[in-house]
Every structure is written in C-alpha cells, then in structure tokens.
Design a protein around this motif. Structure first.
Motif, PDB file in Angstrom:
ATOM      1  N   TYR A   1      14.289  -7.655   0.375  1.00  0.00           N
ATOM      2  CA  TYR A   1      12.885  -7.274   0.514  1.00  0.00           C
ATOM      3  C   TYR A   1      12.771  -5.815   0.929  1.00  0.00           C
ATOM      4  O   TYR A   1      13.525  -5.309   1.760  1.00  0.00           O
ATOM      5  N   SER A   2      11.778  -5.144   0.337  1.00  0.00           N
ATOM      6  CA  SER A   2      11.510  -3.753   0.674  1.00  0.00           C
ATOM      7  C   SER A   2      10.060  -3.443   0.295  1.00  0.00           C
ATOM      8  O   SER A   2       9.490  -4.105  -0.574  1.00  0.00           O
ATOM      9  N   MET A   3       9.481  -2.472   0.981  1.00  0.00           N
ATOM     10  CA  MET A   3       8.120  -2.045   0.639  1.00  0.00           C
ATOM     11  C   MET A   3       8.211  -0.950  -0.405  1.00  0.00           C
ATOM     12  O   MET A   3       8.840   0.084  -0.178  1.00  0.00           O
ATOM     13  N   ARG A   4       7.624  -1.199  -1.551  1.00  0.00           N
ATOM     14  CA  ARG A   4       7.698  -0.251  -2.664  1.00  0.00           C
ATOM     15  C   ARG A   4       6.350   0.447  -2.822  1.00  0.00           C
ATOM     16  O   ARG A   4       5.300  -0.189  -2.780  1.00  0.00           O
ATOM     17  N   ALA A   5       6.400   1.750  -3.029  1.00  0.00           N
ATOM     18  CA  ALA A   5       5.185   2.556  -3.246  1.00  0.00           C
ATOM     19  C   ALA A   5       5.361   3.381  -4.515  1.00  0.00           C
ATOM     20  O   ALA A   5       6.303   4.170  -4.621  1.00  0.00           O
TER      21      ALA A   5
ATOM     22  N   MET B   1      -0.578  13.782  -6.070  1.00  0.00           N
ATOM     23  CA  MET B   1       0.178  14.594  -5.112  1.00  0.00           C
ATOM     24  C   MET B   1      -0.020  16.077  -5.393  1.00  0.00           C
ATOM     25  O   MET B   1      -0.210  16.889  -4.472  1.00  0.00           O
ATOM     26  N   ALA B   2       0.029  16.439  -6.667  1.00  0.00           N
ATOM     27  CA  ALA B   2      -0.135  17.850  -7.017  1.00  0.00           C
ATOM     28  C   ALA B   2      -1.533  18.339  -6.667  1.00  0.00           C
ATOM     29  O   ALA B   2      -1.711  19.481  -6.218  1.00  0.00           O
TER      30      ALA B   2
ATOM     31  N   THR C   1      -0.427   4.914  -7.449  1.00  0.00           N
ATOM     32  CA  THR C   1      -1.071   4.532  -8.704  1.00  0.00           C
ATOM     33  C   THR C   1      -1.832   3.226  -8.509  1.00  0.00           C
ATOM     34  O   THR C   1      -1.711   2.556  -7.486  1.00  0.00           O
ATOM     35  N   ASP C   2      -2.593   2.877  -9.515  1.00  0.00           N
ATOM     36  CA  ASP C   2      -3.336   1.611  -9.456  1.00  0.00           C
ATOM     37  C   ASP C   2      -2.375   0.434  -9.653  1.00  0.00           C
ATOM     38  O   ASP C   2      -1.442   0.499 -10.469  1.00  0.00           O
ATOM     39  N   ALA C   3      -2.619  -0.636  -8.917  1.00  0.00           N
ATOM     40  CA  ALA C   3      -1.789  -1.839  -9.036  1.00  0.00           C
ATOM     41  C   ALA C   3      -2.154  -2.598 -10.297  1.00  0.00           C
ATOM     42  O   ALA C   3      -3.334  -2.783 -10.602  1.00  0.00           O
ATOM     43  N   ARG C   4      -1.146  -3.040 -11.048  1.00  0.00           N
ATOM     44  CA  ARG C   4      -1.361  -3.810 -12.270  1.00  0.00           C
ATOM     45  C   ARG C   4      -0.103  -4.631 -12.546  1.00  0.00           C
ATOM     46  O   ARG C   4       0.837  -4.639 -11.745  1.00  0.00           O
ATOM     47  N   LYS C   5      -0.084  -5.311 -13.661  1.00  0.00           N
ATOM     48  CA  LYS C   5       1.044  -6.157 -14.015  1.00  0.00           C
ATOM     49  C   LYS C   5       1.613  -5.731 -15.356  1.00  0.00           C
ATOM     50  O   LYS C   5       0.891  -5.222 -16.219  1.00  0.00           O
ATOM     51  N   ASP C   6       2.932  -5.944 -15.503  1.00  0.00           N
ATOM     52  CA  ASP C   6       3.559  -5.591 -16.767  1.00  0.00           C
ATOM     53  C   ASP C   6       3.431  -6.756 -17.751  1.00  0.00           C
ATOM     54  O   ASP C   6       2.758  -7.750 -17.483  1.00  0.00           O
TER      55      ASP C   6
ATOM     56  N   PHE D   1       3.266  -4.323 -10.516  1.00  0.00           N
ATOM     57  CA  PHE D   1       3.844  -3.028 -10.149  1.00  0.00           C
ATOM     58  C   PHE D   1       2.690  -2.059  -9.929  1.00  0.00           C
ATOM     59  O   PHE D   1       1.536  -2.303 -10.294  1.00  0.00           O
ATOM     60  N   GLY D   2       3.000  -0.930  -9.309  1.00  0.00           N
ATOM     61  CA  GLY D   2       1.969   0.038  -8.962  1.00  0.00           C
ATOM     62  C   GLY D   2       1.403  -0.228  -7.579  1.00  0.00           C
ATOM     63  O   GLY D   2       1.510  -1.344  -7.035  1.00  0.00           O
TER      64      GLY D   2
END
Length: 601
Positions: free
Chosen positions: A183-187, A194-195, A268-273, A279-280
C-alpha cells in the motif's frame, strides 16, 4: 579377539545393540532431501534507486558496491543486474561448504564500506543483504475464491498476518513474495498546473517529505516543575498521513498575499482506465503496479518458501501445511480467503525416498532367499541376516555425525552395501559349518574358524573401504554429490567387519549345529516345505558348476580367442564412455512444467 567374544556372547550382543540403537535414534533426526546439498551458497545484495535508469544505477550504485565486495573471502564469482525501474541486485556465489551465515556477515561488512558513497535516495530505502537459498521448497498461494479482494489486499494481508508465521517455522530459511504489492499513497501531478504556479517536482517532493512526518511532541507538566503541579500530559500530534484528503490538504506553496497552493490543486482529475482501475488524483493504491500474480485466473499472492540448509524437507512442508490449515480454520473463517499449495517439491522427494526404502526392503529379502538357498539351514541363515540391520542401521548414526542427510544417493549406497555387509557373516558361517561337519563342538568350531578367517575379513573390509573412501576427497560439486554415497558404503562395511568379528562368531557358537544334529521343529518344518527346492537347487547348482568348469577347461585351449574377445569388450567399454551422452544427474519427471518467457529489457 574372536575367542573373547565367543566366550562372552552377551558382551558381543550389547555392542551390536548399542550400534543399532544409535542408528535407530539418528534415523529420526537426519534431515531428508532428494539430493545432498551441492548448490554453492549465495548471498544477495539488493536496493532501489527510485526513478533512476539502469545506466544511472550501474554508475552510482553498482560500481561503488562491487568495488568493495569483489574479492570477499571464499567467493567464487558474482553477478549483478541494474534495471530501468531503479532496481539493483548483486548475487555473490561462494564455494561449496562455506558457512552461509559467515558469508552473509562478510558481504555485509563490505557493503557497509560502500554505503557512504551511495545516493541519499538509496540510503533512505536501505540496502539489504540476505542469504539466498538455492532451491524453493513450495509456494503458498493466498486467494479470494469469490473475487472479493484484489491482489493488493491479499499481498497486504499476507505481509501482516501470514509471512512472519511461516518464517518462524523450523526448517524455513526464507519467505519471498511472488507478485508483492504494498500500500502507498499515489498522487498524479499535472505538469501544466505545476508550471502555472511556478513549481517543480522537487518542490512537491519536499513539501510531502516535510509535512508527512511522525513528530515526537514531548509532554506537559514533566519534572522539574513548580510545586503543586498535579498532572503530567503526553502530547499526541497528527503524525504520518493515512487519508487521501489529508494528503490533498498539504500546503505546497504560499503566495505573497497569503494564498495557499495545496496538493489537491496540482493533481489531475480522478478517472478510470479501460479495465476499470482508478487512476489520477490522490488515492491509496499499490506502490508499484508492474507485477501481477494470479492462480487459475484469480488474483493471488504467492509466498515462496525456501528451505533452510540441513533441515528435513518433508517435516518442514508438513509444518507449513499444518500452519496454513490452522489459518484456514481460525483466521479465514467468515472471510472470502483461502489458500492453495500448487507448486510443491516434497511429494517427489517423499516418493523418491519411499522407493529407495522399498529397494532396501527388496534387497534384504533377496539376500535372505539367496543365503537360505545356499546354506539350507534357518540357523545359518539367521546369523547373516542379523548382520544386515546392525551394519545398515548403525550407519545412520555416523551419517548424522558427518552432517549427511537421507537422500537418494546415501540410501542407494545402503542398498548396494547390503550385498557387501552380508558377505563377511556368510564367510564366518561357512567356515564354522565346515569344522562342525568334521566333528568339532560349536564353540570349538567357531574358535578354529575365526583363527582362519579373521585376517581375510579384515583385509576384505579394508580393501572395500579403500575403494570408496577416496571419493570423499573429490573436490567441487561432484565431490559433494558423491561423498555421501561413498562414505555410506565405507561406514557400513566397517560395521559389517566389526559385527563379523564380534556377534557373528558368538552366534555361531550358540546357534549352529552339525546337520545330523539339527532335529528341532523349525528345521523339520523347513525341510518339509522346502526340501524339494533344496534338492532341485543343489542339482541345478552342481550342474551349472560342472558346465562352467568344462567351459573354462575348453577355453584354456583357445586362450588367444578369449583374449581377443576380452580386448573387444574393452574397446566396447571405451566406445560406450565416448559415445554415450554425459550429464550431471539423470532427468526425472517431477510432475510439473515451468515456462519462463523473457522479453527484451
């Protein structure tokens, strides 16, 4: 010496009983394996440089470590692998017979010298130095039969609940994962966002590192305090973050007017593959997703169990099965969890050992039949058959002292030794019977016979031992492979000589009688049941002996032809050695098929 034991049969019996008891106890302690330990011991050094390419890993991690490790004592060679996911693995192979614990310490000391020169990211994740067992014993697969849990959950459950329980079982050397996900927190950070805020990836990483920490906040009211202070409080603060909302609230940047840029503003916006996996955004997921494990199409996590060198493979496997059955009844109840053990090497080992023990049994039966057919007396047959278990079982005690195991080679050595160890006792019995037929009393016949055959028995035993003992000095893996086979035969031959000089003559003095004096019920029953067989055997043996003698007499007149045939046999032997394919050990069907497909890096 023989006269001493003939007059003291109880003392001779006690010696044999002690030898047999020692071997009988050792057989339950000896480790069980398919083959002796022939694989050179290895130590594995592994670490990770997150985000680095294979070239960077090779230059900044592999080079410093290998410059220190090269030349470590008793090492044969080493091989390393630097991969594009930042992984580094170094395998150091040591000479056969090297103590694996000491080898690990030697490698660890060398790696410690290289630590100061490694990148800080590598030192933070750590460099592990582990003993690497050469062969896997079995694999425990944790599954969710109804598909309630995914591979990530199964991996986490196995890490917390199962791995440590299996690792502490006697005989387990190491437990590794097949398809491990942590388990890990993914961002997922948006580069454009960012730019627009004039931020770099290092700014985000630093903010995460500074604000996701475990803080020791101290306490209030701790002495020394003014008089009258009644209470002392330990302060607890929010430490490492565990929720995606908490991570989203991390402040990455503060503007001139006090406006705050948080992590949630940069992702990014959260969505599904396409497969439905999210992911996201910021979410709790697997640390890495480049590995997967399945069993019959279902998500699974495999726990590879490696056997500790010198332990009993069958006992270790049984303990693992028992522990997992206990998990199933206690921990899996009410949950969609179960386990399977599909890959298991122990059934083949167990069947191999059983077949060798069957061969051992059949060899003893055949020896008994041959001895009975030639000596034609239950008294005379009993004495050589007593010599077999004393020599064979007593060998187990020496095998335990030498660090051997019960394996195919050592047990096959005992099978071969049965025909050897019975010979000395037969020589004693036949010599005593010869003097009994000339009118001597049993004890007198035994004493006279031993005065004639003691020297030959010792000489024969020494010659046989000299044939096999040199195999113990063969170096390398080949020597390790055949050492147990050779020394097992040599030790059983030694015990056979001891038995033939102590117990066998003592039993001859007690049991043997001239054939015309054998009027006991057992002799009468044996002659009644097998008298016809003995007469037929004697006729066949006499006829065969006469034919053989006539053949030898005839061949002596054409000795040139015999020598030519002998030379031809020698040539065929040479031809066989040069033409027959060579190999280390014969290939055997173990009941499984492995396919290894490797794609380009």
């Amino acid at each position: 010496m023989a006269q001493f034991f003939i007059n003291r049969p109880i003392f001779a019996a006690v010696i044999s009983v002690i030898i047999t008891m020692a071997g009988g106890i050792a057989v339950f302690i000896l480790p069980v394996a398919q083959y002796p330990e022939i694989t050179p011991p290895t130590v594995q050094v592994s670490c990770t440089y997150p985000g680095a390419s294979s070239k960077v890993v090779a230059e900044t991690v592999a080079a410093p470590i290998e410059q220190q490790v090269i030349g470590v004592e008793n090492a044969l060679y080493m091989s390393s692998q630097s991969t594009n996911d930042g992984g580094y693995n170094l395998t150091v192979t040591f000479e056969v017979g090297t103590n694996l614990d000491m080898a690990q310490v030697l490698v660890q000391n060398r790696v410690n010298l290289a630590l100061p020169t490694l990148p800080s990211e590598v030192k933070q994740t750590g460099v592990s130095v582990k003993k690497k067992s050469p062969s896997i014993l079995l694999v425990v697969n944790l599954i969710s039969p109804k598909g309630t849990y995914d591979q990530l959950y199964l991996s986490n459950y196995a890490t917390i609940q199962i791995r440590d329980e299996l690792a502490q079982i006697k005989g387990v050397g190491d437990v590794t994962y097949l398809g491990q996900l942590d388990y890990s927190m993914r961002a997922w950070v948006d580069p454009e966002k960012m730019a627009a805020r004039n931020l770099s990836a290092s700014d985000v990483v630093n903010a995460l590192r500074e604000q996701n920490v475990q803080v020791a906040a101290g306490s209030l009211g701790r002495p020394p305090v003014p008089t009258g202070q009644a209470f002392q409080y330990t302060l607890s603060t929010l430490g490492r973050l565990t929720d995606s909302d908490d991570f989203g609230s991390i402040v990455v940047k503060m503007g001139e007017d006090g406006e705050l840029t948080r992590m949630r503003d940069l992702v990014t916006d959260a969505r599904k593959d396409e497969s439905g996996r999210p992911f996201g955004g910021i979410q709790l997921g697997a640390k890495v997703e480049d590995t997967s494990c399945s069993l019959d199409g279902q998500p699974s996590i495999g726990l590879g169990i490696f056997q500790q060198p010198g332990t009993n493979a069958l006992a270790t496997a049984k303990a693992i099965h028992d522990r997992m059955d206990k998990f199933r009844s206690e921990n899996f109840r009410g949950k969609d969890l179960d386990y399977r053990i599909v890959y298991d090497t122990t059934p083949f080992i167990e069947e191999s050992i059983k077949e060798v023990f069957k061969a051992l049994r059949d060899a003893i039966i055949l020896v008994a039949i041959v001895v009975l057919a030639f000596l034609q007396s239950w008294r005379a047959t009993l004495i050589p058959l007593i010599a077999v278990p004393v020599a064979i079982v007593g060998t187990f005690a020496v095998m335990l002292g030498l660090g051997f195991s019960l394996n195919n080679l050592s047990l096959f050595g005992l099978v071969l030794a049965i025909g050897i160890v019975v010979d000395d006792a037969i020589v004693v019995v036949e010599a005593v019977e010869h003097h009994l037929e000339h009118g001597l009393a049993p004890k007198a016949a035994a004493e006279k016979a031993m005065s004639e055959v003691t020297g030959p028995i010792i000489a024969i035993s020494l010659v046989l031992m000299c044939v096999f003992i040199p195999c113990a000095f063969i170096s390398g893996i080949t020597g390790q492979f055949f050492r147990q086979f050779a020394l097992t035969i040599a030790v059983s031959t030694f015990f056979s000589a001891v038995n033939s000089l102590t117990l066998s003559p003592a039993l001859c003095g007690l049991l043997l009688k001239a054939k015309h004096e054998q009027r006991d019920p057992f002799t009468w029953l044996l002659n009644l049941l097998l008298g016809w067989f003995f007469k037929l055997f004697n006729w066949g043996f006499t006829t065969t002996s006469n034919i053989y003698a006539s053949s030898v007499r005839m061949l002596l007149h054409v000795s040139i032809i015999v020598l030519v045939v002998y030379g031809g046999l020698l040539y065929l032997t040479y031809l066989g050695f040069t033409k027959v394919p060579t190999g280390f050990i014969p290939s055997q069907d173990k009941g499984y098929l492995l396919v290894d497909v490797r794609l380009p890096d």
